[in-house]
Scaffold this motif. Structure first.
Motif, mmCIF file in Angstrom:
data_model
loop_
_atom_site.group_PDB
_atom_site.id
_atom_site.type_symbol
_atom_site.label_atom_id
_atom_site.label_comp_id
_atom_site.label_asym_id
_atom_site.label_seq_id
_atom_site.Cartn_x
_atom_site.Cartn_y
_atom_site.Cartn_z
ATOM 1 N N VAL A 407 0.841 -1.202 0.000
ATOM 2 C CA VAL A 407 0.000 0.000 0.000
ATOM 3 C C VAL A 407 0.869 1.242 0.000
ATOM 4 N N LEU A 408 0.540 2.173 -0.894
ATOM 5 C CA LEU A 408 1.106 3.510 -0.830
ATOM 6 C C LEU A 408 0.096 4.378 -0.088
ATOM 7 N N LEU A 409 0.471 4.872 1.059
ATOM 8 C CA LEU A 409 -0.408 5.717 1.864
ATOM 9 C C LEU A 409 -0.256 7.160 1.398
ATOM 10 N N ALA A 433 -1.791 -2.294 12.979
ATOM 11 C CA ALA A 433 -2.509 -3.363 13.684
ATOM 12 C C ALA A 433 -2.892 -4.486 12.725
ATOM 13 N N ALA A 434 -3.177 -4.142 11.481
ATOM 14 C CA ALA A 434 -3.550 -5.144 10.472
ATOM 15 C C ALA A 434 -2.342 -5.715 9.756
ATOM 16 N N GLU A 435 -1.144 -5.300 10.160
ATOM 17 C CA GLU A 435 0.106 -5.758 9.553
ATOM 18 C C GLU A 435 0.145 -5.498 8.055
ATOM 19 N N VAL A 436 -0.285 -4.308 7.686
ATOM 20 C CA VAL A 436 -0.260 -3.912 6.277
ATOM 21 C C VAL A 436 1.131 -3.408 5.928
ATOM 22 N N GLU A 437 1.644 -3.863 4.824
ATOM 23 C CA GLU A 437 2.928 -3.403 4.310
ATOM 24 C C GLU A 437 2.684 -2.094 3.566
ATOM 25 N N PHE A 438 3.041 -0.987 4.186
ATOM 26 C CA PHE A 438 2.749 0.301 3.574
ATOM 27 C C PHE A 438 3.953 1.213 3.631
ATOM 28 N N ALA A 439 3.918 2.242 2.808
ATOM 29 C CA ALA A 439 4.959 3.265 2.808
ATOM 30 C C ALA A 439 4.346 4.574 2.309
ATOM 31 N N VAL A 440 5.058 5.675 2.546
ATOM 32 C CA VAL A 440 4.584 6.993 2.127
ATOM 33 C C VAL A 440 5.620 7.639 1.208
ATOM 34 N N HIS A 642 -4.183 -14.091 16.832
ATOM 35 C CA HIS A 642 -3.444 -14.989 15.934
ATOM 36 C C HIS A 642 -2.191 -14.351 15.369
ATOM 37 N N ARG A 643 -1.818 -13.179 15.899
ATOM 38 C CA ARG A 643 -0.671 -12.481 15.334
ATOM 39 C C ARG A 643 0.605 -13.282 15.573
ATOM 40 N N GLU A 644 1.392 -13.413 14.487
ATOM 41 C CA GLU A 644 2.668 -14.116 14.571
ATOM 42 C C GLU A 644 3.843 -13.173 14.394
ATOM 43 N N HIS A 645 3.570 -12.003 13.817
ATOM 44 C CA HIS A 645 4.642 -11.058 13.537
ATOM 45 C C HIS A 645 4.334 -9.731 14.191
ATOM 46 N N PRO A 646 5.357 -8.935 14.441
ATOM 47 C CA PRO A 646 5.123 -7.587 14.944
ATOM 48 C C PRO A 646 4.451 -6.728 13.890
ATOM 49 N N ALA A 647 4.116 -5.501 14.307
ATOM 50 C CA ALA A 647 3.417 -4.597 13.399
ATOM 51 C C ALA A 647 4.242 -4.313 12.167
ATOM 52 N N ALA A 648 3.548 -4.118 11.051
ATOM 53 C CA ALA A 648 4.212 -3.853 9.779
ATOM 54 C C ALA A 648 4.235 -2.374 9.484
ATOM 55 N N GLY A 649 5.021 -2.018 8.460
ATOM 56 C CA GLY A 649 4.994 -0.663 7.953
ATOM 57 C C GLY A 649 5.894 0.295 8.684
ATOM 58 N N THR A 650 7.015 -0.170 9.246
ATOM 59 C CA THR A 650 7.937 0.739 9.903
ATOM 60 C C THR A 650 9.158 0.960 9.027
ATOM 61 N N ALA A 651 10.052 1.787 9.502
ATOM 62 C CA ALA A 651 11.144 2.241 8.646
ATOM 63 C C ALA A 651 12.099 1.124 8.246
ATOM 64 N N ASP A 652 12.410 0.179 9.154
ATOM 65 C CA ASP A 652 13.399 -0.846 8.855
ATOM 66 C C ASP A 652 12.934 -1.835 7.804
ATOM 67 N N SER A 653 11.680 -2.216 7.847
ATOM 68 C CA SER A 653 11.142 -3.168 6.890
ATOM 69 C C SER A 653 9.645 -2.989 6.818
ATOM 70 N N PRO A 654 9.074 -3.024 5.626
ATOM 71 C CA PRO A 654 7.621 -2.887 5.516
ATOM 72 C C PRO A 654 6.876 -4.020 6.185
#
Length: 667
Positions: A407-409, A433-440, A642-654
Motif C-alpha cells: 500500500v502507498l499511503l 494493527a492489520a500488519e499492512v505493508e505500507f509506505a509513504v 493470531h498475530r505471529e509477527h510484529p506490526a508492519a509498515g515501519t522504517a526498517d522493513s515494511p
C-alpha cells in the motif's frame, strides 16, 4: 369534413415541427465540435430513456407513473394518429378497428396521466417553474381528449356521419390546440421542448459512460498544448454542441434547486436558473421570461446574452455574475438529482477555467492559494519539507527507501493540518494493527491538484498531476490508500487521462476490507449515539456509501441516519474551493448540515473526509462531536490473538519491525 381536415392538420403540424427542429439543431450546432458516435447513440436511446433516465425519475413514484402515462401515451398516440387519421388506415375494415382501438387506449392513458399533471400544477412546489408550464396540463388534455373523440367513430363508438360541421370544427380546434403544444411547440420552444431535446441529449450525451449502470464523474482535461484553443468557456458558443443540447433538455422541474447547498444557504446560485441562462445565451435575448426561482438576491430580467457574447461581464451585465459560478461547491447533488442527466458541474468548471486562466479572476483567497500551489506544491504555502513533521515519532517507511509496498499511503495536504494529523496517526495505527505493508512518499508527495482544478486552474492541476505521476512511476505498489476523498477521486478518476492509472481506496473501504479479511479486531462500542455524514466526493462522485457504514457496524455502532444521507447527503460546504472563494450568503452550509445532525439527536457524527471535519467542527455550538472513522477504529482496536509477527509498515522493513513502534503505542 374531419376526413379532409385531419390529414391537413396532422401533416401541417409535422411539417412545422420539422422546420422548428432544423432551427433548434442550428442553435445547438453553434457550439464547438464533439466526437459523438451518432448512430450508436441513437441505437442506445431506447434503453437510456426507459432504463437509465427512469431510474432517476422513479425516485418519485407518483411522477414516474405520471411520466410513463403521459409520455408513453403521447408517443403511442402520435404514431397511431398518423397511421389512423393521417394516412387514412382508420377507414380500413380490417385494420381500422384494431388501430383505432389501440389509439383510443393510448390517448386515454395519456389523458389519465394529464390529470395527475394537472393535480401537481394546482399547488406547485416552489421549485417548479410556472409561466408557460402552467398551461401544459391543459394542452396534454386537449391533445389526448381530441384524439380520443375523433377516433371513436373508427371503432363504432359513434356513427361515421354523426359529426356536424360545428362538432367537427370544435374537435378540430381541440386537436389544433393539442398539436400546437405537443408537436409544434416541441421544436419551437414551448414546455414540450424538453421531449425533443431530451431524447437527443440522451443519445448524444457527453458522458456516455453514465449509462448502463456506469459512473463518470471526473472532469475532462483541457488540451493545453494547442496554442489556438480557448482556455475554458467565455461565450455560449464555446460549449460543445452536445452541452448546448443538454441545456436545452432541461424540464425546469427544480430537483437540482431543491438539493443545491448554495441555493439553500442563500448564495447567488440556482442550478436550474443557470441552465436556463445558458439556453437564453444560446438563442440570444433576456432572462425576463424565466418563471422560476431566481438566484437569491438577484432579480430576474436584468441579464441578457447572445451566442457570441460573454457569459460573465467584468463591466455591466451579461448572462451570469461571476459570484454565481464561485458559489458552487461542486458537490454534484444537482447532477445526481437531474432526471434529464444534465451536467451542471462540468459547465460551471468550464466557465471558471476561463475566468481563472484567461483573466486571473479568482475571488478572495483564490489567487493566493493558486500561487501557493505553484510555489510550494501545497495550497497553504507550507514548506514542502515539513510534510512529515507530524510523524517524526512514527518512523514511517518511505517509498524512496523501500521501493515497493503493498500500500502507498497518500497523506494529502491534511498532513499540514493539526486536526487531520490526528486522523492520519489513527490510520497509521490501524494499518500497523492489520500488519499492512505500507509506505509513504514523504516530501516527494505533492498536492493532488483537486482544488486547483475546481478553481479552474487546469494548468496548475496538470503540472501537479504530471509530476505526481512521474514520482509514482518510480515505485511499485498494489494500491493507493488515502483518507481524503478529494485525492481519492482525482487520483482514481482524473489522473488516468494524463497517463496515471491506479487502484485507489478510500480508507473506510480499505478498513472494511481488512476487517472482512479478519485482520482487524475491535472492542465493543461503548460510546453514545452516532450518525454518519457522507462526503460528496466519496458518495455521489464514487458511489461508496456502504463501506463506511459497514465499518461502523463492525464497531457495534447502529447509525442514526440523517434525513439527507446517502446519495442525497447535504454537502458540508468544503468542496470546489468554496471555503477559498467564500461567497457570502444568508447562512452557512456547514451550519445547515449540523442542524441535520441535531435532528437525529446523535452525540457524535462520524466523517471520512478532512474537509468535512474542518467544516463541521467549525460550527459554533455544534450539537455533536466530529470524529473521523479512522479515529473510531483506532480507539476500538484490540490485539489480534493470531498475530505471529510484529506490526508492519515501519522504517526498517515494511513487513517486520520488531524493534519499532507497535500499534498499541501509536496514538
Amino acid at each position: 369534413m374531419l376526413e379532409t381536415l385531419l390529414p391537413i392538420l396532422i401533416f401541417a403540424a409535422l411539417g412545422l415541427a420539422a422546420i422548428g427542429a432544423i432551427r433548434r439543431i442550428r442553435l445547438w450546432r453553434q457550439g464547438r465540435p464533439s466526437a459523438v458516435p451518432l448512430l450508436k447513440g441513437l441505437a442506445a436511446l431506447p434503453r437510456r430513456y426507459l432504463v437509465d433516465l427512469h431510474h432517476v425519475v422513479a425516485r418519485d413514484k407518483m411522477i414516474s407513473n405520471t411520466h410513463v402515462a403521459t409520455a408513453g401515451g403521447f408517443v403511442a398516440a402520435a404514431v397511431l394518429m398518423i397511421l389512423v387519421h393521417g394516412l387514412g388506415l382508420g377507414a380500413s375494415e380490417r385494420m381500422g378497428p384494431v388501430l383505432g382501438g389501440l389509439l383510443l387506449a393510448a390517448s386515454a392513458t395519456m389523458f389519465v396521466g394529464s390529470l395527475f399533471v394537472a393535480k401537481r400544477r394546482r399547488h406547485p412546489p416552489a421549485r417548479l417553474s410556472r409561466g408557460p408550464w402552467m398551461r401544459l396540463p391543459k394542452s396534454l388534455m386537449a391533445f389526448s381528449l381530441g384524439v380520443f373523440l375523433i377516433t371513436l367513430p373508427t371503432v363504432g363508438g359513434l356513427p361515421q356521419d354523426a359529426g356536424s360541421w360545428l362538432l367537427a370544427l370544435m374537435l378540430s380546434a381541440l386537436l389544433v390546440w393539442g398539436l400546437g403544444e405537443m408537436v409544434f411547440g416541441m421544436t419551437w420552444g414551448g414546455p414540450m421542448k424538453h421531449a425533443f431535446a431530451g431524447a437527443l441529449h440522451l443519445a448524444f450525451h457527453r458522458r456516455a459512460e453514465r449509462f448502463g449502470g456506469g459512473r463518470s464523474t471526473g472532469l475532462k482535461a483541457l488540451n493545453l498544448d494547442d496554442p489556438g484553443a480557448k482556455l475554458g468557456v467565455e461565450t455560449p458558443s464555446d460549449f460543445t454542441w452536445n452541452q448546448l443540447l443538454g441545456f436545452d433538455a432541461c424540464v425546469q422541474c427544480g430537483r437540482c434547486e431543491a438539493v443545491c447547498p448554495a441555493f439553500a444557504a442563500g448564495q447567488p446560485l440556482n442550478p436550474k436558473k443557470l441552465i436556463q441562462d445558458m439556453v437564453v445565451g444560446m438563442a440570444g435575448g433576456s432572462d425576463a421570461a424565466y418563471a422560476g426561482s431566481p438566484y437569491p438576491g438577484k432579480p430576474v430580467g436584468e441579464h441578457r446574452g447572445d451566442p457570441q457574447g460573454p457569459i460573465v461581464a467584468f463591466e455591466g451585465k451579461a448572462l451570469v455574475d461571476a459570484e454565481t459560478l464561485w458559489s458552487c461547491t461542486t458537490c454534484r447533488a444537482c447532477v445526481e438529482e437531474c432526471p434529464m442527466m444534465i451536467e451542471h458541474v462540468d459547465a460551471i468548471v468550464d466557465m471558471r477555467r476561463h475566468l481563472t486562466l484567461e483573466h486571473g479572476n479568482t475571488p478572495n483567497k483564490g489567487a493566493e492559494v493558486l500561487d501557493n500551489l505553484i510555489a510550494t506544491d501545497n495550497p497553504g504555502g507550507f514548506d514542502p519539507g515539513s510534510r512529515l513533521h507530524w510523524a517524526a515519532d512514527l518512523n514511517l517507511p518511505l517509498m524512496a527507501d523501500v521501493k515497493q509496498a503493498e500500500v502507498l499511503l497518500w497523506l494529502g495536504d491534511g498532513a499540514f493540518d493539526m486536526r487531520n494529523q490526528r486522523t492520519l496517526r489513527a490510520l497509521v495505527k490501524v494499518l500497523r494493527a492489520a500488519e499492512v505493508e505500507f509506505a509513504v512518499l514523504g516530501v516527494e508527495e505533492r498536492d493532488s491538484g483537486d482544488v486547483a482544478r475546481r478553481l479552474g486552474d487546469e494548468a496548475t492541476f496538470q503540472s501537479l498531476a504530471r509530476r505526481n505521476i512521474a514520482t509514482l512511476a518510480k515505485y511499485r505498489f498494489q494500491r493507493i490508500v488515502t483518507c481524503d476523498p478529494h485525492s481519492f477521486h482525482v487520483l482514481g478518476n482524473e489522473y488516468g487521462e494524463l497517463g496515471g492509472n491506479y487502484e485507489v481506496r478510500h480508507h473506510s473501504t480499505y478498513i472494511a476490507e481488512l476487517f472482512e479479511a479478519g485482520r482487524l479486531h475491535f472492542a465493543p462500542w461503548k460510546g453514545g449515539s452516532v450518525t454518519y455524514h457522507d462526503p460528496c466526493y466519496l458518495g455521489r462522485y464514487n458511489g461508496e456509501f456502504e463501506a463506511p457504514r459497514n465499518v461502523l457496524k463492525a464497531l457495534g455502532i447502529e447509525v442514526k441516519e440523517m434525513q439527507r444521507s446517502g446519495f442525497r447527503s447535504r454537502c458540508c460546504g468544503g468542496g470546489g474551493g468554496a471555503p477559498i472563494t467564500d461567497i457570502p450568503g444568508e447562512r452557512r452550509i456547514p451550519d445547515m448540515r449540523m442542524n441535520d445532525v441535531r435532528e437525529t439527536g446523535a452525540e457524535l457524527v462520524a466523517v471520512g473526509c478532512p474537509q468535512c471535519t474542518a467544516m463541521l467542527e467549525g460550527v459554533v455550538d455544534g450539537p455533536a462531536e466530529v470524529r473521523d472513522i479512522a479515529e473510531l477504529v483506532a480507539d476500538a482496536l484490540v490485539a489480534n490473538p493470531h498475530r505471529e509477527h510484529p506490526a508492519a509498515g515501519t522504517a526498517d522493513s515494511p513487513r517486520r519491525a520488531a524493534d519499532k513502534t507497535t500499534a498499541e503505542e501509536v496514538s
